[in-house]
Design an enzyme around this catalytic site. Sequence first.
Site, PDB file in Angstrom:
ATOM      1  N   ASP A 198       5.709 -41.928  19.204  1.00 14.31           N
ATOM      2  CA  ASP A 198       6.750 -42.974  19.158  1.00 14.31           C
ATOM      3  C   ASP A 198       6.201 -44.155  18.362  1.00 14.31           C
ATOM      4  O   ASP A 198       5.099 -44.662  18.638  1.00 14.31           O
ATOM      5  CB  ASP A 198       7.091 -43.397  20.593  1.00 14.31           C
ATOM      6  CG  ASP A 198       8.327 -44.285  20.643  1.00 14.31           C
ATOM      7  OD1 ASP A 198       9.338 -43.821  21.195  1.00 14.31           O
ATOM      8  OD2 ASP A 198       8.265 -45.423  20.136  1.00 14.31           O
ATOM      9  N   ASN A 206      12.833 -52.965  11.844  1.00 14.58           N
ATOM     10  CA  ASN A 206      14.245 -52.985  11.399  1.00 14.58           C
ATOM     11  C   ASN A 206      14.770 -54.415  11.327  1.00 14.58           C
ATOM     12  O   ASN A 206      15.416 -54.799  10.341  1.00 14.58           O
ATOM     13  CB  ASN A 206      15.112 -52.192  12.374  1.00 14.58           C
ATOM     14  CG  ASN A 206      15.103 -50.706  12.064  1.00 14.58           C
ATOM     15  OD1 ASN A 206      14.925 -50.314  10.922  1.00 14.58           O
ATOM     16  ND2 ASN A 206      15.266 -49.892  13.084  1.00 14.58           N
ATOM     17  N   HIS A 211      17.152 -52.160   7.915  1.00 11.92           N
ATOM     18  CA  HIS A 211      17.249 -50.747   8.304  1.00 11.92           C
ATOM     19  C   HIS A 211      16.737 -49.800   7.221  1.00 11.92           C
ATOM     20  O   HIS A 211      16.131 -48.764   7.499  1.00 11.92           O
ATOM     21  CB  HIS A 211      18.723 -50.435   8.614  1.00 11.92           C
ATOM     22  CG  HIS A 211      18.892 -49.489   9.740  1.00 11.92           C
ATOM     23  ND1 HIS A 211      19.130 -48.162   9.547  1.00 11.92           N
ATOM     24  CD2 HIS A 211      18.830 -49.680  11.087  1.00 11.92           C
ATOM     25  CE1 HIS A 211      19.232 -47.568  10.712  1.00 11.92           C
ATOM     26  NE2 HIS A 211      19.060 -48.474  11.671  1.00 11.92           N
ATOM     27  N   ASP A 215      14.031 -46.928   7.482  1.00 10.85           N
ATOM     28  CA  ASP A 215      14.228 -45.513   7.093  1.00 10.85           C
ATOM     29  C   ASP A 215      13.076 -45.012   6.216  1.00 10.85           C
ATOM     30  O   ASP A 215      12.581 -43.908   6.409  1.00 10.85           O
ATOM     31  CB  ASP A 215      15.544 -45.365   6.303  1.00 10.85           C
ATOM     32  CG  ASP A 215      16.762 -45.348   7.217  1.00 10.85           C
ATOM     33  OD1 ASP A 215      16.561 -45.398   8.455  1.00 10.85           O
ATOM     34  OD2 ASP A 215      17.896 -45.315   6.701  1.00 10.85           O
ATOM     35  N   GLU A 241      12.966 -42.987  16.453  1.00  7.71           N
ATOM     36  CA  GLU A 241      11.611 -43.171  15.892  1.00  7.71           C
ATOM     37  C   GLU A 241      10.600 -42.378  16.714  1.00  7.71           C
ATOM     38  O   GLU A 241       9.444 -42.748  16.845  1.00  7.71           O
ATOM     39  CB  GLU A 241      11.212 -44.661  15.817  1.00  7.71           C
ATOM     40  CG  GLU A 241      11.941 -45.628  16.728  1.00  7.71           C
ATOM     41  CD  GLU A 241      11.674 -45.407  18.229  1.00  7.71           C
ATOM     42  OE1 GLU A 241      12.437 -44.625  18.820  1.00  7.71           O
ATOM     43  OE2 GLU A 241      10.736 -46.024  18.777  1.00  7.71           O
TER      44      GLU A 241
HETATM   45  N1  GTP Z   1      15.699 -47.539  10.310  1.00  4.09           N
HETATM   46  C1  GTP Z   1      15.965 -46.736  11.323  1.00  4.09           C
HETATM   47  N2  GTP Z   1      15.828 -47.170  12.569  1.00  4.09           N
HETATM   48  C2  GTP Z   1      16.066 -46.357  13.594  1.00  4.09           C
HETATM   49  C3  GTP Z   1      16.475 -45.042  13.357  1.00  4.09           C
HETATM   50  N3  GTP Z   1      16.639 -44.451  14.550  1.00  4.09           N
HETATM   51  C4  GTP Z   1      16.337 -45.347  15.502  1.00  4.09           C
HETATM   52  N4  GTP Z   1      15.981 -46.522  14.923  1.00  4.09           N
HETATM   53  C5  GTP Z   1      15.619 -47.759  15.551  1.00  4.09           C
HETATM   54  O1  GTP Z   1      14.373 -47.666  16.236  1.00  4.09           O
HETATM   55  C6  GTP Z   1      14.359 -48.712  17.167  1.00  4.09           C
HETATM   56  C7  GTP Z   1      13.706 -48.263  18.413  1.00  4.09           C
HETATM   57  O2  GTP Z   1      13.593 -49.386  19.225  1.00  4.09           O
HETATM   58  P1  GTP Z   1      12.982 -49.318  20.664  1.00  4.09           P
HETATM   59  O3  GTP Z   1      13.430 -48.100  21.389  1.00  4.09           O
HETATM   60  O4  GTP Z   1      13.292 -50.614  21.322  1.00  4.09           O
HETATM   61  O5  GTP Z   1      11.482 -49.150  20.452  1.00  4.09           O
HETATM   62  P2  GTP Z   1      10.446 -50.005  19.650  1.00  4.09           P
HETATM   63  O6  GTP Z   1      11.096 -51.214  19.018  1.00  4.09           O
HETATM   64  O7  GTP Z   1       9.787 -49.079  18.690  1.00  4.09           O
HETATM   65  O8  GTP Z   1       9.498 -50.451  20.765  1.00  4.09           O
HETATM   66  P3  GTP Z   1       8.410 -49.590  21.477  1.00  4.09           P
HETATM   67  O9  GTP Z   1       8.786 -48.168  21.338  1.00  4.09           O
HETATM   68  O10 GTP Z   1       8.452 -50.056  22.855  1.00  4.09           O
HETATM   69  O11 GTP Z   1       7.154 -49.902  20.793  1.00  4.09           O
HETATM   70  C8  GTP Z   1      15.792 -49.163  17.374  1.00  4.09           C
HETATM   71  O12 GTP Z   1      15.971 -50.452  16.826  1.00  4.09           O
HETATM   72  C9  GTP Z   1      16.621 -48.175  16.597  1.00  4.09           C
HETATM   73  O13 GTP Z   1      17.765 -48.748  15.987  1.00  4.09           O
HETATM   74  C10 GTP Z   1      16.648 -44.612  12.009  1.00  4.09           C
HETATM   75  O14 GTP Z   1      17.013 -43.486  11.697  1.00  4.09           O
HETATM   76  N5  GTP Z   1      16.366 -45.483  11.020  1.00  4.09           N
END
Ligand code: GTP
Length: 318
Positions: A198, A206, A211, A215, A241
């Site tokens: 993760d 982001n 975004h 990506d 992610e």
């Molecule tokens: N650019 C992009 N962002 C994504 C995609 N899929 C998920 N995300 C983003 O990944 C982020 C995951 O955020 P969180 O689950 O809060 O996790 P984090 O910010 O990585 O925090 P921790 O996991 O606790 O370290 C979210 O803002 C989603 O919008 C994608 O395909 N592209």
Amino acid sequence: MLDVLFNGSFMPHGHCLLWRWDLLFLHVAGDALTAISYALIPIALIHLVHHRDDLKFDKIFLLFAGFIAFCGITHVMGLINIWHGYYYLEGLTKLTTGIISITTAFVLWKLVPKILAVPSSALLEQRNAELLKAQDELKEINATLEAKIEERTRELHVQANTDPLTSISNRRAILCDLEKELLRSHRYKLECSILMLDVDYFKQVNDTYGHQVGDEILVKIAETLVNSCRTTDNVGRYGGEEFLIVLPQTDKLQAYELAERIRINVASLTFVQKWELTCSIGVANLLPQQDIHQFIKQADDAVYKAKNAGRNRVVCAD
Ligand SMILES: Nc1nc2c(ncn2[C@@H]2O[C@H](COP(=O)(O)OP(=O)(O)OP(=O)(O)O)[C@@H](O)[C@H]2O)c(=O)[nH]1
């Protein structure tokens, strides 16, 4: 009536020929040969009709056979009448022959349009050649279509199993791989490990850079994972992610070493923006009787621990 018919007391025809041997020879030989051939031709025609069920207009063949047979009989009568005088019988034979002849002629003329409508063998051959050509063309079209369908099916299969952003296996495909690997490992008592990765603070990436940059980072991480693993390992995007890596025949220590290497490789990725990208990885090693959900939960729990312990680290499940 029959007495008249079989009255042979009229003057024999031989008298007209003055019983000259040369005239007799000509008449006898001519009539005899004609009578023999007029007997053989109907037999041939009847044989033909009898042995060819598909023969068209078979009635006309039989009518011809009758017509020729009666012509033969008139010649036989001509022969007999050289020595006897059965002229009533000969006349009746000629009349019968005439009736059959006129009937045959009438039927034949009626049949002419139908016979002309039957395609000639040259035309049939031409049609046949056209049909064979059309068949070849259809075969070709069919082969092309089949190839296109196969290609499209392959494309759809790839589409259904590929993550469009990173081009690695999507969640469905990686879970399918894991399910298969699980069955194989349980059956043959093989080691199997998984890594759940993760990305840390990805939301901030982001939020800070947009975004699109997020990506691009995901694409780079996917590339890094694929390059860090063996070709026999399966790398898939599990969620936003989150990445899942299936490691067949890999024990806990080997999995941990790989996870560490991945963590370092991800941490060493550089972006245009000065952002220290890190990830947290949970390692799980398959336990006996464990199902896919329990296995993944083990790895998930390890990731959770890694996050809680400060991120940018690898944690092995108990
Ligand atoms: N650019 C992009 N962002 C994504 C995609 N899929 C998920 N995300 C983003 O990944 C982020 C995951 O955020 P969180 O689950 O809060 O996790 P984090 O910010 O990585 O925090 P921790 O996991 O606790 O370290 C979210 O803002 C989603 O919008 C994608 O395909 N592209």
